[in-house]
Design an enzyme around this catalytic site. Sequence first.
Site, PDB file in Angstrom:
ATOM      1  CG  ASP A 249      -1.902  -1.181   1.157  1.00 49.09           C
ATOM      2  OD1 ASP A 249      -2.197  -1.645   0.041  1.00 49.09           O
ATOM      3  OD2 ASP A 249      -2.359  -1.619   2.222  1.00 49.09           O
ATOM      4  CE  LYS A 304     -11.292  -4.821   0.185  1.00 50.57           C
ATOM      5  NZ  LYS A 304      -9.892  -4.408  -0.037  1.00 50.57           N
ATOM      6  CB  SER A 361     -10.099  -7.780   9.233  1.00 45.03           C
ATOM      7  OG  SER A 361      -9.553  -6.849   8.309  1.00 45.03           O
TER       8      SER A 361
END
Length: 473
Positions: A249, A304, A361
């Site tokens: 990231d 996603k 999560s």
Amino acid sequence: MDFENKVTELALNLHKIDAVKFGDFMTKSGIKTPVYFDLRVIVSYPDVMELITELLYEFAVANSKYDHVCGVPYTALPIATLLSVKAKKSMLMRRKEAKSYGTKKMIEGHYQTGDRCLIIEDVVTSGSSVMETVNDLRKEGLKAEEAFIILDREQGGRENLESNKVQMKALLTMTKLIEILLENNRITEQTANEVRDYLQNVKAPSVVKVNERMFLSYEKRAELSTNAIAKQLFNIMAAKKTNLCLSVDLTSSTKILDLIEKVGNHVCLIKTHVDIIEDFSSGFVSSLQHLAKKLNFLILEDRKYADIGHTVSLQYTRGLYNVSDWADCVTCHSLPGEGILKALNGASNTDKGVFLLAEMSSEGNLITQQYTQETVKMAEKYAELICGFVCQNKDTFKNPGIIQLTPGVQLESSKDNLGQVYNTPEKVVLENGGDVMVVGRGIVAAKNSEIQAVLYKDALWKCYTKRISGKFE
């Protein structure tokens, strides 16, 4: 002599040779019992052995589809041997303990992943001994779904086995045995009533349900997978001895490539968020693919996807990023429905994998248990497309050919100020069932990213090897 008469003869013979005893005994399951079975003595009586073999073959084995028979050690081994010879079928032997030398195998014999194996056992109370053998066979990728028993004590074993997807067939039940012995004046009415009362009031402890994929090696699971990318990923993990996925990231393509150059040998998967890269270019993609080939890892674009099918198809194959050209697999939500999988499935002709988000999560996320179940159900129609699920729970799915991708891993449990919850390798792998674990800031932000990657790699792999040994519960 017809079948029922042969069963009666067997019951009387077992009593005659003292394989059935009445008194005050303790079973392996720790239960006090007025009747005890010691079928180990049958090896001294060839006629009884022959009768049992004939009955089991006629009763169940002859009409079953299977590749091997396996006796539960040790009493059932002679019967399994005779059945193997009579049926002219391969026999496998399960060891009580693995050898400390040579192959160190628990299962002896020649077999292939996916072969069917019949279990042979003498007496079942709780079913625990049968399940020990079933579990070891399943760890080898064998299908163990039928158990043929000489005597069912009727104390919960059948139900325990069925809850673990093992169907049990028994020549004799305790009730039937007592009826035969009473009718033939081998026992008194008082003894028969004591046993009947005992059966009605005493049940064996339940046997814990087993999640098979938790105990199978990555190599075995690769053979069971229907998705080409999942097969690749399982084999990479096994070859490199790593189940670590690095989430890069970062916003600079140069920093991303530099980081991967340092840690790529220690990961099986690199996870990107391509839309946060400020200097994205085709040159970056070429360099990333070169490193993937050189260091043997796959690329997951964590996009996603969550739009209608037509839009997702364009997002995947067109635009600035043209993800389908370079990513081995992608993530997507099931929220839009089946159309999103249909779109991804038809978007390109190359091998591709999809990780469906079944759980998250982050603290306070809105995914419900029903949503998770519907996601898994939806994926079943696209077996060749689905690489795995992004989830946190080992019971989310059962298919051993599918991968559980679990984010939120740190060497120590914690939570950031945006609600992301982190769990330890032990919790994620041993308790939650993670197969590939995603680590981001724990490595990216480290002073020495390579040393930190090795720490994560070793910790996660150690948990995996402990898990498949079956000795962690």
